[in-house]
Write a protein that holds these residues in place. Structure first.
Motif, short mmCIF file in Angstrom:
data_model
loop_
_atom_site.label_atom_id
_atom_site.label_comp_id
_atom_site.label_asym_id
_atom_site.label_seq_id
_atom_site.Cartn_x
_atom_site.Cartn_y
_atom_site.Cartn_z
N LEU A 53 0.82 -1.21 0.00
CA LEU A 53 0.00 0.00 0.00
C LEU A 53 0.86 1.26 0.00
O LEU A 53 0.50 2.27 -0.62
N ARG A 54 1.98 1.23 0.68
CA ARG A 54 2.89 2.38 0.68
C ARG A 54 3.43 2.62 -0.73
O ARG A 54 3.49 3.77 -1.19
N ALA A 57 0.75 4.11 -3.07
CA ALA A 57 0.56 5.55 -2.85
C ALA A 57 1.72 6.34 -3.45
O ALA A 57 1.52 7.40 -4.07
N ILE A 60 1.40 6.55 -7.20
CA ILE A 60 0.33 7.47 -7.59
C ILE A 60 0.84 8.91 -7.55
O ILE A 60 0.59 9.70 -8.47
N VAL A 61 1.60 9.24 -6.50
CA VAL A 61 2.16 10.60 -6.38
C VAL A 61 3.13 10.88 -7.53
O VAL A 61 3.16 11.98 -8.10
N SER A 218 -5.62 5.53 5.34
CA SER A 218 -5.06 6.86 5.11
C SER A 218 -3.62 6.94 5.60
O SER A 218 -2.79 7.64 5.01
N ALA A 221 -1.46 5.45 2.94
CA ALA A 221 -1.36 6.38 1.82
C ALA A 221 -0.42 7.54 2.13
O ALA A 221 0.41 7.92 1.29
N ILE A 222 -0.54 8.09 3.32
CA ILE A 222 0.31 9.22 3.70
C ILE A 222 1.77 8.78 3.77
O ILE A 222 2.67 9.51 3.34
N GLY A 224 3.28 6.51 2.03
CA GLY A 224 3.81 6.43 0.67
C GLY A 224 3.98 7.79 0.04
O GLY A 224 4.98 8.06 -0.64
N ALA A 225 3.01 8.67 0.25
CA ALA A 225 3.05 10.00 -0.38
C ALA A 225 4.21 10.83 0.15
O ALA A 225 4.94 11.46 -0.62
#
Length: 304
Positions: A53-54, A57, A60-61, A218, A221-222, A224-225
């Protein structure tokens, strides 16, 4: 993403260097924050799920930049070395987060600081670079700091500490391979690292998947972002300012590690960890200073 393209430097060399330093400091803060979030989620989820998941994300960024530079992916130099780099990078990330599952964040980052020592040794062994007496002394002192931090004895050496040390060695190998792939664009190298961890996470997840809640999702996601944003900051920092100027500020990551470790997990380094940490940082900074001195001497000799 345009903000990174605009950060091409200030109006003077000094302002350009200050921007580079600020970006490096921001990157270290982002990396430490992302690592703290990763440690937080691996307490309830598997490392494989975090990697998957990391990485998703992060990709995606980075996707707008990946699309813009897509042509660079079609002609990579030394494909086998590229594949080896992906494997080493994946091992490094997996080992890091596995270690954070059992050790305080600042402790794991301390072992990571030793990577500069391993890079110096590896540069001599595999890249034919000269170490010299001064750097050899700094390396030995730095290894002494690692030994103090590790506290090796039958009672104190733990598998998590050794895993953290393996992660540090893997990170050093990653840096050495990256040095050998100088013609590969930064975006290609960064995205490859996320692709590798995504693939490993996909392999590991079926045996340990737990459906995350929305708040936990979330956090994935954060994590990874902010890691992707940290990579962008590092790349831009090294592009606009000399590496010898900005690299020493990578050691600020341990400060962030202590802060986030204390605020989020209530962890505080032991006295021996503080001593080992200080010695490793001092040895790393000494190596950087020696390299700067040798570079200046070489430049002065070339002008004569």
């Amino acid at each position: 993403m345009g903000i990174f393209a605009k950060l091409s430097g200030g109006t003077t060399p000094n302002s350009t260097r200050l921007i580079g330093i600020a970006l490096m400091l921001a990157a270290m803060g982002l990396f430490a924050f992302g690592d703290a979030l990763g440690k937080l989620v691996v307490a309830s989820y598997s490392v494989g799920q975090l990697l998957l998941l990391r990485a998703a994300a992060g990709l995606i960024v980075l996707s707008p930049l990946i699309w813009r530079q897509r042509a660079a992916f079609t002609s990579l130099e030394r494909p086998w070395l590229q594949a080896a780099r992906i494997g080493v990078a994946t091992l490094e990330v997996a080992a890091f987060f596995l270690a954070t599952r059992y050790l305080p964040l600042a402790d794991v980052i301390t072992y990571y600081l030793a990577s500069s020592l391993f890079v110096t040794v590896g540069s001599a062994l595999f890249l034919g670079e000269r170490i010299g007496r001064a750097r050899l002394i700094a390396i030995l002192v730095g290894f002494g700091g690692v030994v103090i931090a590790l506290q090796p004895s039958a009672e104190t050496v733990s598998w998590p500490a050794l895993i953290a040390l393996v992660a540090s060695v893997a990170f050093a190998a990653l840096l050495l391979i990256t040095r050998s792939l100088r013609q590969t664009p930064d975006m290609v190298l960064a995205s490859q690292q996320f692709v590798g961890t995504f693939a490993l996470g996909a392999v590991l997840v079926p045996s340990g998947w737990t459906t995350p809640s929305v708040p936990d999702l979330s956090l994935f996601a954060i994590a990874g972002a902010v890691s992707a944003l940290g990579l962008l900051c590092v790349n831009r920092s090294l592009r606009i300012a000399p590496a010898s100027v900005v690299v020493p500020f990578q050691y600020s990551m341990i400060i962030w590690g202590v802060v986030f470790g204390y605020l989020i997990f209530g962890d505080w380094p032991t006295p021996t960890m503080w001593v080992g940490m200080s010695i490793i940082i001092a040895a790393g900074l000494a190596i950087i200073a020696i390299e700067q001195r040798e570079r200046r001497a070489a430049g002065e000799a070339a002008q004569r």
